[in-house]
Scaffold this active site. Structure first.
Site, short mmCIF file in Angstrom:
data_model
loop_
_atom_site.label_atom_id
_atom_site.label_comp_id
_atom_site.label_asym_id
_atom_site.label_seq_id
_atom_site.Cartn_x
_atom_site.Cartn_y
_atom_site.Cartn_z
N CYS A 7 0.47 -1.02 0.39
CA CYS A 7 -0.41 0.09 0.10
C CYS A 7 1.05 1.43 0.19
O CYS A 7 0.71 2.53 -0.97
CB CYS A 7 -0.94 -0.16 1.22
SG CYS A 7 -2.17 -1.26 0.81
N ASP A 30 10.34 -6.41 -8.93
CA ASP A 30 10.69 -6.82 -7.25
C ASP A 30 12.49 -6.70 -6.75
O ASP A 30 13.16 -6.91 -8.17
CB ASP A 30 10.62 -8.51 -7.41
CG ASP A 30 10.37 -8.97 -6.15
OD1 ASP A 30 9.99 -9.81 -5.46
OD2 ASP A 30 11.37 -9.27 -5.18
N HIS A 46 -6.54 -2.97 -1.01
CA HIS A 46 -5.67 -3.55 -0.40
C HIS A 46 -6.51 -5.14 -0.25
O HIS A 46 -7.72 -5.05 0.37
CB HIS A 46 -4.95 -3.38 1.16
CG HIS A 46 -4.60 -4.13 1.68
ND1 HIS A 46 -3.29 -4.31 2.49
CD2 HIS A 46 -5.03 -4.91 3.43
CE1 HIS A 46 -3.21 -5.16 2.77
NE2 HIS A 46 -4.23 -5.63 3.62
N ASN A 86 2.08 -16.71 -4.25
CA ASN A 86 2.08 -17.39 -2.83
C ASN A 86 0.58 -17.21 -1.51
O ASN A 86 0.67 -15.68 -1.44
CB ASN A 86 3.50 -17.23 -2.18
CG ASN A 86 4.30 -17.37 -2.96
OD1 ASN A 86 4.35 -18.76 -3.59
ND2 ASN A 86 5.41 -16.74 -2.82
N HIS A 97 -0.52 -8.44 1.37
CA HIS A 97 -1.23 -7.65 -0.12
C HIS A 97 -1.12 -8.41 -1.14
O HIS A 97 0.03 -9.13 -1.74
CB HIS A 97 -0.65 -6.59 0.43
CG HIS A 97 -1.55 -5.41 -0.94
ND1 HIS A 97 -1.81 -4.19 -0.72
CD2 HIS A 97 -1.77 -5.58 -2.43
CE1 HIS A 97 -2.02 -3.98 -1.98
NE2 HIS A 97 -2.69 -4.41 -2.66
N HIS A 99 -0.72 -10.45 -4.40
CA HIS A 99 0.57 -9.84 -5.63
C HIS A 99 0.68 -11.34 -6.36
O HIS A 99 0.21 -12.34 -5.99
CB HIS A 99 1.53 -9.36 -5.23
CG HIS A 99 2.35 -10.55 -4.33
ND1 HIS A 99 1.77 -10.07 -2.21
CD2 HIS A 99 3.00 -11.16 -3.67
CE1 HIS A 99 2.36 -10.97 -1.98
NE2 HIS A 99 3.49 -11.43 -2.67
N HIS A 101 3.59 -12.78 -9.03
CA HIS A 101 4.46 -12.36 -9.83
C HIS A 101 4.47 -12.81 -11.34
O HIS A 101 4.03 -14.26 -11.52
CB HIS A 101 5.46 -13.45 -8.94
CG HIS A 101 6.01 -14.06 -7.27
ND1 HIS A 101 6.57 -12.18 -6.87
CD2 HIS A 101 4.77 -14.17 -6.15
CE1 HIS A 101 6.84 -12.42 -5.71
NE2 HIS A 101 5.97 -13.21 -5.41
P1 5GP Z 1 5.79 -13.08 -1.76
O1 5GP Z 1 6.88 -14.21 -0.54
O2 5GP Z 1 5.25 -12.55 -0.31
O3 5GP Z 1 5.04 -13.69 -1.99
O4 5GP Z 1 6.13 -12.26 -2.27
C1 5GP Z 1 6.93 -11.11 -1.88
C2 5GP Z 1 8.11 -10.12 -2.64
O5 5GP Z 1 8.18 -8.45 -2.40
C3 5GP Z 1 8.78 -10.83 -2.81
O6 5GP Z 1 9.38 -11.10 -4.00
C4 5GP Z 1 9.98 -9.41 -2.54
O7 5GP Z 1 11.74 -9.44 -2.80
C5 5GP Z 1 9.24 -8.35 -2.68
N1 5GP Z 1 9.43 -6.82 -1.57
C6 5GP Z 1 9.31 -7.34 -0.55
N2 5GP Z 1 9.73 -5.95 0.21
C7 5GP Z 1 9.59 -4.58 -1.17
C8 5GP Z 1 9.84 -3.83 -1.76
O8 5GP Z 1 9.83 -2.70 -0.53
N3 5GP Z 1 10.37 -3.01 -3.46
C9 5GP Z 1 9.58 -4.13 -4.07
N4 5GP Z 1 9.58 -3.94 -4.86
N5 5GP Z 1 9.35 -5.62 -3.23
C10 5GP Z 1 9.75 -6.06 -2.47
ZN ZN Z 2 -1.76 -3.72 1.35
#
Ligand code: 5GP
Ligand code: ZN
Length: 113
Positions: A7, A30, A46, A86, A97, A99, A101
């Site tokens: 957010c 990422d 959100h 995930n 939040h 997302h 990939h």
């Molecule tokens: P998850 O592990 O929840 O599936 O993916 C979260 C993703 O967010 C991870 O791949 C992580 O590298 C990315 N991420 C976390 N914090 C930040 C940030 O502040 N900026 C960016 N660009 N990516 C982030």
């Molecule tokens: Zn959020």
């Protein structure tokens, strides 16, 4: 949503490298890429995870998937890509939040888990 990193990225309070934006969704690179191209696509609303998708907000998910082909093509992913979301602790979801990939830019591993 207070204390939600994504957010804050949408609001511009945390900087990011933008890949795409419209009134409903935001896409950005990422910070710790796991492939040569690694983009995250998120709804501006959100929603905590795939577990939070329901009748009243699923339209945003359809919109995300309508936009993904163009986001991927604009990032140069002309030979395929993978979409991952995930959900929850067993899947190692680290940001609560929703997302998606987008991963690509090389031959990806055939094993997904
Ligand atoms: P998850 O592990 O929840 O599936 O993916 C979260 C993703 O967010 C991870 O791949 C992580 O590298 C990315 N991420 C976390 N914090 C930040 C940030 O502040 N900026 C960016 N660009 N990516 C982030
Ligand atoms: Zn959020």
């Amino acid at each position: 949503m207070d204390n939600c990193i994504f957010c804050k990225i949408i609001a511009g309070d945390i900087p990011s490298k933008k890949a795409y934006e419209d009134d409903k969704i935001f896409a950005f690179y990422d910070i710790a890429p796991q492939a040569p191209v690694h983009i995250l696509v998120i709804p501006k609303e959100h929603i905590a995870s795939v577990d939070g998708i329901n009748d009243s907000n699923s339209g945003i998910v359809a919109h995300i998937f309508e936009c993904i082909p163009r986001i991927a093509a604009d990032a140069g992913l002309t030979n395929g890509f993978r979409i991952v979301s995930n959900c929850g602790d067993d899947a190692c979801q680290s940001v609560k939040h929703l997302h998606f990939h987008i991963l690509g830019g090389k031959q990806l591993n055939g094993e997904m888990a």
